[in-house]
Write a protein that holds these residues in place. Sequence first.
Motif, short mmCIF file in Angstrom:
data_model
loop_
_atom_site.label_atom_id
_atom_site.label_comp_id
_atom_site.label_asym_id
_atom_site.label_seq_id
_atom_site.Cartn_x
_atom_site.Cartn_y
_atom_site.Cartn_z
N MET A 1 0.40 -1.48 -0.21
CA MET A 1 -0.01 -0.14 0.04
C MET A 1 0.82 1.17 0.07
N SER A 2 0.86 2.41 -0.79
CA SER A 2 1.43 2.74 -1.44
C SER A 2 0.72 4.81 -1.24
N LEU A 3 1.08 5.29 -0.67
CA LEU A 3 -0.09 6.57 -0.75
C LEU A 3 0.87 8.21 -0.58
N ARG A 4 1.64 7.32 -1.82
CA ARG A 4 2.41 8.79 -2.08
C ARG A 4 2.12 8.72 -3.95
N PHE A 5 2.42 10.10 -3.90
CA PHE A 5 2.40 10.21 -5.73
C PHE A 5 3.70 9.66 -6.33
N ALA A 6 3.40 9.62 -7.91
CA ALA A 6 4.82 8.81 -8.64
C ALA A 6 5.94 9.97 -8.88
N ASP A 7 6.63 9.70 -9.30
CA ASP A 7 7.68 11.11 -9.42
C ASP A 7 7.49 11.32 -10.79
N PRO A 8 7.72 12.50 -10.41
CA PRO A 8 6.74 13.77 -11.43
C PRO A 8 7.85 13.52 -13.40
N ASP A 9 9.17 12.92 -12.59
CA ASP A 9 9.44 12.05 -14.29
C ASP A 9 9.14 11.15 -14.81
N SER A 10 8.33 10.59 -14.26
CA SER A 10 8.08 9.33 -14.50
C SER A 10 7.05 9.20 -16.24
N PRO A 11 7.07 8.16 -17.09
CA PRO A 11 6.62 8.20 -17.97
C PRO A 11 5.30 8.37 -17.55
N ALA A 12 4.22 9.24 -18.35
CA ALA A 12 2.80 8.11 -17.62
C ALA A 12 2.12 8.57 -18.47
N ILE A 13 0.93 8.19 -18.34
CA ILE A 13 -0.35 8.25 -19.70
C ILE A 13 -1.14 9.29 -19.26
N PRO A 14 -1.51 9.85 -20.50
CA PRO A 14 -1.97 11.07 -20.34
C PRO A 14 -3.59 10.49 -19.58
N LEU A 15 -3.87 11.62 -18.52
CA LEU A 15 -5.81 10.86 -17.93
C LEU A 15 -6.31 12.31 -18.37
N HIS A 16 -7.35 12.30 -18.95
CA HIS A 16 -8.04 13.86 -19.63
C HIS A 16 -9.32 13.66 -18.53
N VAL A 17 -9.52 14.55 -17.63
CA VAL A 17 -10.58 14.85 -16.89
C VAL A 17 -11.59 15.26 -17.84
N VAL A 18 -12.51 14.85 -18.33
CA VAL A 18 -13.91 15.39 -19.27
C VAL A 18 -15.27 15.57 -18.52
N PRO A 19 -15.46 16.63 -18.65
CA PRO A 19 -17.12 17.16 -18.06
C PRO A 19 -17.71 16.63 -19.32
N GLU A 20 -19.38 16.07 -18.43
CA GLU A 20 -19.97 15.87 -19.76
C GLU A 20 -20.13 17.25 -21.08
N ASP A 21 -20.45 18.73 -20.55
CA ASP A 21 -20.31 19.38 -21.66
C ASP A 21 -19.48 20.04 -22.14
N GLY A 22 -18.19 19.18 -21.51
CA GLY A 22 -16.83 19.82 -22.37
C GLY A 22 -16.44 18.46 -23.29
N LEU A 23 -17.02 17.38 -23.35
CA LEU A 23 -17.14 16.11 -24.93
C LEU A 23 -16.76 16.62 -25.99
N ASP A 24 -17.73 17.04 -26.70
CA ASP A 24 -17.31 17.35 -28.22
C ASP A 24 -16.36 18.37 -28.60
N ASP A 25 -16.44 19.27 -27.47
CA ASP A 25 -14.88 20.54 -27.85
C ASP A 25 -13.92 18.69 -27.24
N TRP A 26 -13.63 18.47 -26.81
CA TRP A 26 -12.36 17.82 -26.35
C TRP A 26 -12.16 16.99 -27.46
N LEU A 27 -13.06 16.11 -27.73
CA LEU A 27 -13.54 15.48 -28.63
C LEU A 27 -12.77 15.99 -30.29
N ALA A 28 -13.02 17.20 -30.55
CA ALA A 28 -12.39 18.14 -31.59
C ALA A 28 -11.05 18.24 -32.13
N GLY A 29 -10.95 17.94 -31.15
CA GLY A 29 -9.28 17.92 -30.93
C GLY A 29 -8.27 17.09 -30.82
#
Length: 459
Positions: A1-29
Amino acid sequence: MSLRFADPDSPAIPLHVVPEDGLDDWLAGQSAGVAAWVRATGFTGTLARALVVPDASGVVALALAGYGTPATRARGRFHLAACAATLPEGTYRLHGLPHEHAETEALGWLLSHYAYERYRAQSPAKARLIAPEGVDTPRLEIIAAAEALTRDLINTPANDLGPDALEAACTAVASQHGAGISFIRGADLLHRNFPLIHTVGRAASEEPRLIDMRWGDNGPKLTLVGKGVCFDTGGLNLKPASGMGLMKKDMGGAATVLGLAHMIMALGLPVQLRMLIPAVENSVGSDAFRPGDILTARNGLTVEINNTDAEGRLVLADALACAAEDAPDLMISMATLTGAARVALGPDLAPYYTGDAQFATALDAAAARVADPVWRMPFHTPYETMIEPGIADLDNAPSGGMAGSITAALFLRRFTAGLPYAHFDIYGWIPMAAPARPKGGVGMGARALLAALPEVLNL
């Protein structure tokens, strides 16, 4: 059990936070392929729904976290923690999260990794997070560690967490921070004038005790008092089986103030901290205290015992009287004290009592800011007559069943010598799993207090 954040220099998967009313704009890009994949899955930005998007080779290229609407978000907290629990193992970096939500969501993500695994392996979240930009990473990691300490203590059953083990846990925290700690146990409680703590715990196999921890030499005096009833049978007013099942959590007040003390010391708040925990087990035995007994507390007030199952306020009374002798600038007690509080506010909202409007304003604002909900209850002075039985100064369990949480708070206030005081009647338990909060023990009010203390104490 690790309650620590990952190293900020680690390779990372982009995780996009998308609200319902922002989905169309996000998809357009996005590329045509990504947009087609998202549409084909039916992802709409629904709150707490996670979606992974693979590249041509099947490896996760990016992920989405639905952020719903303001209305759906208002119905809960730690929304990204729900996504963390369903995302595949890996390291993620957030994109699109509003800055005002960053601290709460980051803490929730850390807490999604909590699991109580002393007796069986569990399955907490495996997805790790790089802390959002601008978040105080060390502070959140300290808070998460303190919350894990509180949860672990509450979750541990009484056969492995009696007064001895609670004392050991406090000793470990004191040692970690260079705090002084002392104990008064058994018959010494009588010799040192802690008669109520001794009386409540004398029938148990492990000695009752008062745990006294001190830290810091400068700044305002802050004293935390936590109810440490490691198991509550109800005493001779024996609880039914249904009422006894969760009584391992009756030391939740002690666990919560210990977690708060850890935060205060680890963050180096400029206070003179004192923590008092009366640690007992309310057991049935030949020397158990009885209904009808009249006891004299440390401060000289007499108490008629009309229910031995109202023992928490008794042990707190002696501890508060002791705390008041040191004239602190603020005393705070935390206790799993009354069922009446649960009936009034449920398991997720921590009721508190204070006579200080400035304290209440600061605490309410802090609680909203850090997503640690509290609700002010009244020290309703006209109810004082309900705790005055006539034969003694006080009644530990007024008949009638009305205003049970308020009368308990009024009882405790009688032992504070009129000093600044706040009391929290917490539950300390999550009956149904929620994001970042598995079923079981939980801290309540500690994060709100931590956030409010700088204003309350003018730090």
